[in-house]
Design a protein around this motif. Structure first.
Motif, PDB file in Angstrom:
ATOM      1  N   PRO A  25      38.172  36.645  43.126  1.00 51.16           N
ATOM      2  CA  PRO A  25      38.765  36.002  44.312  1.00 51.16           C
ATOM      3  C   PRO A  25      38.358  37.454  45.500  1.00 51.16           C
ATOM      4  O   PRO A  25      37.242  38.423  45.339  1.00 51.16           O
ATOM      5  N   ASP A  26      38.347  36.971  46.176  1.00 54.65           N
ATOM      6  CA  ASP A  26      38.159  37.668  47.687  1.00 54.65           C
ATOM      7  C   ASP A  26      38.630  38.382  47.934  1.00 54.65           C
ATOM      8  O   ASP A  26      37.948  40.146  48.470  1.00 54.65           O
ATOM      9  N   LEU A  27      39.932  38.825  47.726  1.00 56.92           N
ATOM     10  CA  LEU A  27      41.125  39.723  48.155  1.00 56.92           C
ATOM     11  C   LEU A  27      42.116  39.453  47.174  1.00 56.92           C
ATOM     12  O   LEU A  27      41.712  38.630  46.409  1.00 56.92           O
ATOM     13  N   THR A  28      42.655  40.816  46.412  1.00 50.74           N
ATOM     14  CA  THR A  28      43.940  41.150  45.287  1.00 50.74           C
ATOM     15  C   THR A  28      44.670  41.257  45.747  1.00 50.74           C
ATOM     16  O   THR A  28      45.131  43.300  46.413  1.00 50.74           O
ATOM     17  N   GLU A  64      43.920  36.548  45.457  1.00 54.90           N
ATOM     18  CA  GLU A  64      44.466  36.269  44.114  1.00 54.90           C
ATOM     19  C   GLU A  64      45.580  37.267  43.894  1.00 54.90           C
ATOM     20  O   GLU A  64      45.218  38.868  44.723  1.00 54.90           O
ATOM     21  N   ALA A  65      46.964  36.929  43.630  1.00 54.55           N
ATOM     22  CA  ALA A  65      48.349  37.544  43.646  1.00 54.55           C
ATOM     23  C   ALA A  65      48.848  38.090  42.207  1.00 54.55           C
ATOM     24  O   ALA A  65      49.333  36.918  41.180  1.00 54.55           O
ATOM     25  N   ARG A  66      49.031  39.406  42.418  1.00 57.90           N
ATOM     26  CA  ARG A  66      49.429  39.653  40.627  1.00 57.90           C
ATOM     27  C   ARG A  66      50.482  40.735  40.693  1.00 57.90           C
ATOM     28  O   ARG A  66      50.878  41.265  41.534  1.00 57.90           O
ATOM     29  N   TRP A  67      51.659  40.332  40.291  1.00 60.09           N
ATOM     30  CA  TRP A  67      52.583  41.528  40.134  1.00 60.09           C
ATOM     31  C   TRP A  67      52.728  41.191  37.918  1.00 60.09           C
ATOM     32  O   TRP A  67      53.374  39.758  37.691  1.00 60.09           O
TER      33      TRP A  67
END
Length: 197
Positions: free
Chosen positions: A89-92, A62-65
């Protein structure tokens, strides 16, 4: 005494607009699908990248901005696909620089943006490998469409423009003397078994 950025009003404007503006779900989905197509196009040109990702099939990043979020699942072919919002998600990866102007300045300096990482350490290492090693050869793609000479001319013009922008940013008020740390990594180990184990 630090000189304030002349573009601070842009940061305030973007903050106010993104707080009150929520695009329709279909627009968000279409933009995300276009991003996935471009990323997969670049990945397909690097067999090492797809083979490394194929080992992570089924994992979700998961990508966040700011208010924007995008979840991607790894396919068995070693490519990305849009993941369901219901899947954890396994990775954020969270971009911690809120300012679009700050991100643009960092990109023009060639710095990596500051990112907070949470999740599976091994998966984070594979994503980091992709970031460090996979590059889009835009000039090569252009040459397939318009020919070698025009593509080279466009590529050369883009490189010169980028260099001029980097020099401008380096001379702008508030530019750092030395680049500071660009990545804040706080990976948290997970106990969930890896997909395919």
């Amino acid at each position: 005494m630090a000189t304030p950025s002349p573009f601070a009003f842009l940061d305030d404007f973007v903050s106010k607009v993104t707080r009150g503006l929520q695009p329709p779900a279909w627009v968000v989905e279409e933009v995300q699908r276009r991003i996935v197509l471009v990323v997969n196009h670049v990945l397909m040109q690097e067999s090492e990248a797809t083979s490394r990702l194929a080992k992570q099939a089924g994992r979700v990043v998961e990508a966040r901005w700011r208010v924007f979020t995008m979840r991607l699942a790894i396919t068995p072919a070693g490519l990305f696909d849009i993941a369901s919002a219901a899947v954890a998600p396994d990775l954020t990866l969270t971009l911690t620089e809120e300012s679009p102007w700050g991100l643009a300045q960092a990109a023009l300096r060639g710095d990596k943006p500051p990112v907070r990482i949470a999740g599976d350490v091994q998966f984070a290492a594979e994503i980091n490998w992709l970031v460090e090693n996979v590059r889009w050869d835009l000039e090569e793609d252009l040459s397939r469409v318009i020919g070698d000479a025009p593509a080279h001319a466009i590529g050369e013009a883009a490189r010169r423009a980028t260099q001029a922008l980097r020099q401008f940013v380096a001379r702008s008020p508030g530019a750092p003397d030395k680049p500071g740390p660009v990545t804040v990594a706080t990976p948290e180990p997970t106990t969930s078994p890896q997909a395919g184990s």
